[in-house]
Design a protein around this motif. Structure first.
Motif, PDB file in Angstrom:
ATOM      1  N   SER A 155       0.833  -1.209   0.000  1.00 53.56           N
ATOM      2  CA  SER A 155       0.000   0.000   0.000  1.00 53.56           C
ATOM      3  C   SER A 155       0.864   1.255   0.000  1.00 53.56           C
ATOM      4  N   LEU A 156       2.114   1.125   0.472  1.00 54.51           N
ATOM      5  CA  LEU A 156       3.034   2.265   0.442  1.00 54.51           C
ATOM      6  C   LEU A 156       3.708   2.397  -0.914  1.00 54.51           C
ATOM      7  N   GLY A 157       3.509   1.409  -1.764  1.00 49.75           N
ATOM      8  CA  GLY A 157       4.141   1.438  -3.084  1.00 49.75           C
ATOM      9  C   GLY A 157       5.468   0.693  -3.134  1.00 49.75           C
ATOM     10  N   LEU A 158       5.873   0.084  -2.024  1.00 46.09           N
ATOM     11  CA  LEU A 158       7.159  -0.635  -2.011  1.00 46.09           C
ATOM     12  C   LEU A 158       7.077  -1.878  -2.886  1.00 46.09           C
ATOM     13  N   ARG A 159       8.131  -2.135  -3.637  1.00 48.56           N
ATOM     14  CA  ARG A 159       8.169  -3.304  -4.517  1.00 48.56           C
ATOM     15  C   ARG A 159       9.439  -4.141  -4.325  1.00 48.56           C
ATOM     16  N   GLN A 160      10.532  -3.479  -3.909  1.00 48.29           N
ATOM     17  CA  GLN A 160      11.812  -4.199  -3.873  1.00 48.29           C
ATOM     18  C   GLN A 160      12.051  -4.902  -2.542  1.00 48.29           C
ATOM     19  N   PHE A 161      10.988  -5.471  -1.979  1.00 51.63           N
ATOM     20  CA  PHE A 161      11.189  -6.232  -0.746  1.00 51.63           C
ATOM     21  C   PHE A 161      10.910  -7.703  -1.016  1.00 51.63           C
ATOM     22  N   ARG A 162      11.518  -8.548  -0.199  1.00 56.33           N
ATOM     23  CA  ARG A 162      11.307  -9.995  -0.330  1.00 56.33           C
ATOM     24  C   ARG A 162      10.927 -10.552   1.029  1.00 56.33           C
ATOM     25  N   ILE A 163      10.151 -11.620   1.004  1.00 59.44           N
ATOM     26  CA  ILE A 163       9.745 -12.274   2.243  1.00 59.44           C
ATOM     27  C   ILE A 163      10.537 -13.572   2.371  1.00 59.44           C
ATOM     28  N   LEU A 164      11.292 -13.690   3.452  1.00 61.83           N
ATOM     29  CA  LEU A 164      12.036 -14.918   3.719  1.00 61.83           C
ATOM     30  C   LEU A 164      11.261 -15.725   4.756  1.00 61.83           C
ATOM     31  N   LEU A 165      11.137 -17.022   4.513  1.00 62.15           N
ATOM     32  CA  LEU A 165      10.283 -17.849   5.361  1.00 62.15           C
ATOM     33  C   LEU A 165      11.011 -19.111   5.793  1.00 62.15           C
ATOM     34  N   ASN A 166      10.794 -19.491   7.044  1.00 61.72           N
ATOM     35  CA  ASN A 166      11.421 -20.712   7.549  1.00 61.72           C
ATOM     36  C   ASN A 166      10.568 -21.276   8.678  1.00 61.72           C
ATOM     37  N   GLY A 318      12.749   5.683  -4.212  1.00 64.04           N
ATOM     38  CA  GLY A 318      12.327   6.967  -4.783  1.00 64.04           C
ATOM     39  C   GLY A 318      10.824   7.173  -4.760  1.00 64.04           C
ATOM     40  N   ILE A 319      10.161   6.604  -3.752  1.00 67.90           N
ATOM     41  CA  ILE A 319       8.698   6.726  -3.674  1.00 67.90           C
ATOM     42  C   ILE A 319       8.314   8.003  -2.929  1.00 67.90           C
ATOM     43  N   GLU A 320       7.525   8.845  -3.596  1.00 73.65           N
ATOM     44  CA  GLU A 320       6.954  10.018  -2.937  1.00 73.65           C
ATOM     45  C   GLU A 320       5.564   9.611  -2.484  1.00 73.65           C
ATOM     46  N   LEU A 321       5.256   9.820  -1.230  1.00 74.93           N
ATOM     47  CA  LEU A 321       3.963   9.356  -0.738  1.00 74.93           C
ATOM     48  C   LEU A 321       2.812  10.271  -1.159  1.00 74.93           C
ATOM     49  N   GLY A 322       3.142  11.425  -1.762  1.00 78.34           N
ATOM     50  CA  GLY A 322       2.076  12.332  -2.193  1.00 78.34           C
ATOM     51  C   GLY A 322       1.218  12.802  -1.041  1.00 78.34           C
ATOM     52  N   ILE A 323       1.892  13.083   0.084  1.00 87.65           N
ATOM     53  CA  ILE A 323       1.155  13.575   1.246  1.00 87.65           C
ATOM     54  C   ILE A 323       0.711  15.008   0.951  1.00 87.65           C
ATOM     55  N   PRO A 324      -0.605  15.270   0.952  1.00 81.80           N
ATOM     56  CA  PRO A 324      -1.068  16.616   0.594  1.00 81.80           C
ATOM     57  C   PRO A 324      -0.616  17.645   1.629  1.00 81.80           C
ATOM     58  N   ALA A 325      -0.453  18.897   1.172  1.00 84.87           N
ATOM     59  CA  ALA A 325      -0.085  19.967   2.099  1.00 84.87           C
ATOM     60  C   ALA A 325      -1.101  19.975   3.227  1.00 84.87           C
TER      61      ALA A 325
END
Ligand code: AMP
Length: 420
Positions: A155-166, A318-325
């Motif tokens: 929802s924040l726009g993050l894409r370059q994360f991975r989930i490691l599971l064990n 480089g994600i701008e959250l576009g938080i309004p003034a």
């Protein structure tokens, strides 16, 4: 500058960047609020024994990084280094596990303290949002937690994360594995400290990042081969549920995490833009923790996501959250009479829910308009004696530059209509 600076390993959240921290906390907590988790807040410090017993004497967090102190009254306390032990302590103390349906689902947000060697992404004071689901053993619960964290990051726009599971096994199979691992490790060429670690927390040796240690670990027994049937089936179910939900994860047999209380499912969210401090969040199942701190058997699972590192991850992508003034309207009075009238109007606009600010300090028109610009306001209200004599103010559209007189008693409704 004053004589004082923020203590080593800490930093201040300052506008405008601080808005990202609030937005990250909101984004992480939104899926939790939407999924039956209730808000809990516990003190910033606890009995030091809660952490030494709960988190584990053998962990770096307890043995090296805890801010422990004795109060004037002789109580031995520690600033909280993590959230799970405190939340479980509070839930047990309030008998939440007896009061209603299980699991007890809770979320929290706050400051945590670890006496670490500061570096980028690693601080002595940091902030986490966390979730705990207490009292139920159900693979769907483990899956739910991972899905909600995934949703938060997306929802924040993050894409370059991975989930490691064990899976770390349970009290049946883990001790057998532990012994097999110890036998293997004792034959390796390792330094004193690592040798000590073999005896108290051998799984942590697998986590050693040094290449010469990693090289020697080839051929080490792997927990996967020791999991009992119940743990295997449980883990398969978690994996299937994640896959069915479209959540992509990687199996990581070496993922052990730094806290002693984990059993079965463990996971970590790593971000590839962060360098060495790449873990943005992590968690897992902790079926034995309640008993470790004197409670009944309450199988539970949870996670904590780091707010600081999530903000760094946003910046890395480089994600701008576009938080309004935050300010919609800025009021600029010309003269003392206008000051009194406009100040009253500002309060009225605010009461109507319109974010409004005021040119304080009686500066000239030029300086005040500069501030109006900087505030990001969509509209400026300017009024001098002549306007007021006519029962009006000038309403200026900051984008188009157009200006029109608006009657005092019509101002709130006019601005509301324009902003809608
Ligand atoms: P942990 O309880 O160590 O699993 O931490 C959970 C998350 O909190 C990590 O993934 C980080 O995002 C964050 N975190 C932990 N320690 C620090 C620290 N010293 N500085 C900044 N963030 C931290």
């Amino acid at each position: 500058m004053s004589t004082f600076q923020a203590p080593k390993g800490t930093y201040d959240l300052i506008p405008p960047r601080s808005a990202n921290f609030l937005a990250v906390r909101d984004a992480i907590s939104a899926p939790l609020k939407n999924s039956g988790y209730g808000y809990i807040e516990t003190p910033g410090f606890e009995d030091v024994a809660l952490f030494s017993r709960g988190v584990g004497e053998s962990t770096d967090i307890v043995s090296k990084e805890m801010y422990a102190f004795e109060t004037k009254g002789g109580d031995k306390l520690a600033l909280r280094p993590e959230g799970t032990a405190s939340v479980l302590r509070a839930a047990l103390e309030a008998n939440l596990h007896k009061a209603g349906n299980l699991p007890v689902k809770l979320w929290y947000s706050g400051s945590y303290y670890r006496y670490e060697k500061p570096q980028a992404g690693r601080y002595r004071h940091f902030s986490q949002v966390g979730a705990e689901a207490i009292g139920t053993e159900d693979p769907a619960l483990d899956a739910e937690l991972i899905i909600l964290a995934d949703q938060a990051y997306r929802s924040l726009g993050l894409r370059q994360f991975r989930i490691l599971l064990n899976s770390l096994g349970d009290k049946e199979c883990r001790p057998v594995y532990r012994e097999a691992l110890q036998t293997f490790l004792r034959d390796l060429e390792l330094d004193e400290e690592t040798r000590r670690r073999i005896e108290i927390n051998p799984l942590r040796v697998l986590d050693d990042k040094r290449p010469d240690v990693q090289k020697q670990l080839t051929g080490a027994p792997m927990l996967r081969d020791f999991l009992c049937d119940a743990c295997k089936a449980y883990h398969e179910e978690v994996r299937d549920l994640l896959t069915a939900a479209g959540v992509v994860y990687e199996d990581d047999e070496k993922l052990v995490r730094g806290l002693d209380y984990y059993t079965r499912t463990t996971f970590e969210f790593v971000h590839d833009g962060l360098g060495s401090q790449s873990a943005v969040g992590g968690g897992g199942r902790y079926d034995g923790l309640s008993e470790m701190i004197g409670g009944p058997s309450l199988p539970s699972a949870g996670w904590a996501l780091g707010v600081d590192r999530t903000v760094l991850a946003l910046e890395a992508e480089g994600i701008e959250l576009g938080i309004p003034a935050t300010t919609s309207v800025y009021a600029v009075p010309l003269g003392d009479e206008a000051r009194r009238v406009l100040f009253g109007l500002v309060t009225e606009l605010r009461k109507a829910g319109i974010a409004t600010d005021f040119a304080f300090g009686g500066r000239g028109l030029k300086g005040a308009m500069k501030n109006a610009n900087r505030s990001g306001a969509r509209y400026t209200i300017v009024a001098g004696e002549r306007d007021l004599a006519e029962g009006a103010v000038q309403l200026k559209d900051m984008e188009s530059g157009d200006q029109e007189p608006v009657a005092l008693d019509a101002l709130v409704a006019t601005v509301q209509a324009k902003l809608a």
